[in-house]
Scaffold this active site. Sequence first.
Site, PDB file in Angstrom:
ATOM      1  N   GLU A 168       0.877  -1.162   0.013  1.00 35.64           N
ATOM      2  CA  GLU A 168       0.044  -0.156   0.064  1.00 35.64           C
ATOM      3  C   GLU A 168       0.841   1.269  -0.104  1.00 35.64           C
ATOM      4  O   GLU A 168       0.266   2.309  -0.516  1.00 35.64           O
ATOM      5  CB  GLU A 168      -0.829   0.127   1.207  1.00 35.64           C
ATOM      6  CG  GLU A 168      -1.907  -1.056   1.310  1.00 35.64           C
ATOM      7  CD  GLU A 168      -3.151  -0.777   0.219  1.00 35.64           C
ATOM      8  OE1 GLU A 168      -3.353   0.261   0.128  1.00 35.64           O
ATOM      9  OE2 GLU A 168      -3.627  -1.694  -0.463  1.00 35.64           O
TER      10      GLU A 168
ATOM     11  N   SER B 156     -46.979 -27.580  45.053  1.00 31.78           N
ATOM     12  CA  SER B 156     -46.354 -27.941  46.142  1.00 31.78           C
ATOM     13  C   SER B 156     -45.179 -27.200  46.670  1.00 31.78           C
ATOM     14  O   SER B 156     -44.745 -27.123  47.620  1.00 31.78           O
ATOM     15  CB  SER B 156     -46.551 -29.228  46.456  1.00 31.78           C
ATOM     16  OG  SER B 156     -47.826 -30.146  46.506  1.00 31.78           O
TER      17      SER B 156
END
Length: 832
Positions: free
Chosen positions: A79, A466
């Site tokens: 680059e 219960s």
Amino acid sequence: MYITFLVILIAYMGFLAAYMYAWPTLPDVDSLKQVQLQTPMRIYTIDGKLISEIGDKHRIPIHIEQIPEALNQALIATEDKRFYEHGGVDLLGLARVSLKLLLSGRKQGGGSTLTMQVARNFFLSFEQTFSRKFVEIFLSLKIEGALDKRKILELYWNKINFGNRAYGVGAAAQIYYGKTVEQLNLAQLALIAGIPKGPSTHNPVSNPTKAFNRRNHVLWRMYAENFIDKETYEKTIQEPITGRLHGAKTEVMAPYVAEMARQALIKQVGQYKAYNDGLKIYTTLRSDDQAIARTALRDGLIDYDRRHGYRGPEQKLSTEQMQSNETIQTVLQDTPEFGGLWPAVVLSVDQQNAEVLIKHQIGSQKPQFVQQTLSWEAINWAKKFNPAGRWTAPPKDARQILQAGDQVRVFLDEKNSWQLAQLPEANAAFVAINTDDGAVRALEGGFDFSLSKFNRVIQARRQPGSNIKPFIYSAALDKGFTAASIINDSPIVVVDDSAETIWRPKNDSNFLGPIRLRYALKKSINLVSIRILRKIGVNYAIDYLMKFGFPEANLPQVDSLALGTAQLTPLEVVGGYAAFANGGFHIEPYFIDHIEDMNGNYLFQATPKTACSECESPPPASKLIGYPPQPVALTQQATRIVEPRNNYIMNSMLHSVITSGTAATRLRDTRSPLQSRLDVGGKTGTTNDNKDAWFSGFGGRIATTVWVGFDDANRSLGANEFGGRAALPIWQYYMESILKNRPDNPLPQPPGITTVRIDPETGKLASPDDKKAIFEIFRNEFVPKTYSDKPNNIDPFSQKVNPQNSLEDKGENKDDKDDKDDKDDKDDKDIF
């Protein structure tokens, strides 16, 4: 020559004038020194294991020291080969681009240095205009004056787009290779360096061919710039493309908690900040506990599902599809795994086994297709489906179960053997908390989050059955009842004149007549609970239950409240049970321990109320710095909601459920070590027609609640699918695993408790020669004053006994195998 010089001079003067004009309007590049990148939230366990990563962009910020030099060389070679030579603008590069513009008449890319790309990515748009290009040049000069080259490289690597929502090289390494950037080899680094050329087209997932060519171009540029030698270049370009998609490297599977954390943070700071500020949420979950809970829930649901038979294949492949192995693999590839159940296609079947092709994946590896044989032992459970749970004949031949072309489910058992399975239609919820402060240790909201995101721990309001009885019994103790109080277990008829209905509540067993409270609770006798509720009053009971955190709106003012017709979530239930384990204090479950920003600074620290008699004064409240204040309570002693002696007796009665109650048969038959612990207690729960099965209990300062049922609240789990069968095994697996190396830690006996021998039939004082006498604990003021109508009664307090030993009669109760032991309580090993 003179004209050329004049043109250059004019251009230079124009450039300088533009630079001087634009300079004051340029962004402040000093912000790059402390830049805050868009970073997703990360959710962790309390021991630092990653649960989830959620955000708009996947980014893992890294420092320049973590970036391999080969990666920098690959980037510079490709680059910006004069990166270390220019001051932000490469004049030769710009001249080349300008010449192309003059020759072609069209704007073209190129000429941008790495510094210019940093300027563009942090401050500018991506439109291609001359004005933007000039600003980009000016910004680059300004950046070079403020930052050194290594910092510019660091900014580039952390900001740039690498496709597939990966921003920054740290995320790219994770997304494409499942590694950190330091772990990548040269071929992988070169591929990563080449992706920014075209993030959506040059990554190895979208276009492996372009990625391959781009990678080799990067390697060629590295060779051309003398960063690698010819041998390395020629060897590396031959390596295949291995990159593929990897998810965030999660270490703990807790998707329901991750979603809870996501919603909580968005509610507090807003979605944008939650997704982009890099906040780290540390939950209270413990990685080991969560893994065990996940296994326990899934195994429990699979076991339940197997008891009710085989529903058949998920789909049937056609004869044409079965002709091509590639087609079979495509079908399997498109079928996801759920809950550890992998898709498989039956290839052939004989009398005793079946040949199947399985899609299987280990960790983040690529899914593999493996051909395996399912033995008769792996498939003989698959009797004909019977949702009611009644007996059906077992299969005698594998061909009664499977046929070629069936698409089924399989899983690997603990012996690494493949087993036939199916996706359970029932579901479950699991939650475990610390009883002292309410910190959630493990939470599973269902069988699989991908199948259903409905979190049954916090969203499902179901009747607890219960499971509610201990709270009713504690309210009764508060009204002067004792564990030896006698209540008549006999029929009750409730007439509702307004609705013109008659209700005749029943037990799961025959009526037993007068029985003690302890026996009634451990055997879950319904009629006793109703009579207790009537004696203490429904309104009083509701007020008492609200102290445990149960919402008033979900507690009906009817007699059936005693049997659990309230509407509660598992999280509310487990919070209630924690009080019986922590000495009688109300704690509130919580799941976020603390929140950090991306730099590790604390933004929030949970300060829960704690069950601790030594805690006296609270420290300052915590604050969420920089955001609206977090609504958390001060750190202080939790509110006492149960009188200490009442709580101690209830803890003891719940221990009876484990040793000789509705949980005893299962625990004894499986030789559970939980029965030998003194700090363990719990209660089963089952609603009408077995629509809900519960088990809630505690041990080792941990409280756990399990619910099993269908999301359709009207559907029954089937015959005999009680809390002790459907939910208890899940609770048992987790508690045995967690408490394995924890010392027994029973509640200390508070002052004001007396142990005496009583007649189990009358609850009165027993004579020393009464062979059926048992020991019971009482608050001093409620010790029985009268003796049972039997000869030779003398003052029991004159007897010198060791209560601890005497309370654990070693006798065997034969009837306890079906949880219906007689009233004599021959093995009343239920007080500690």
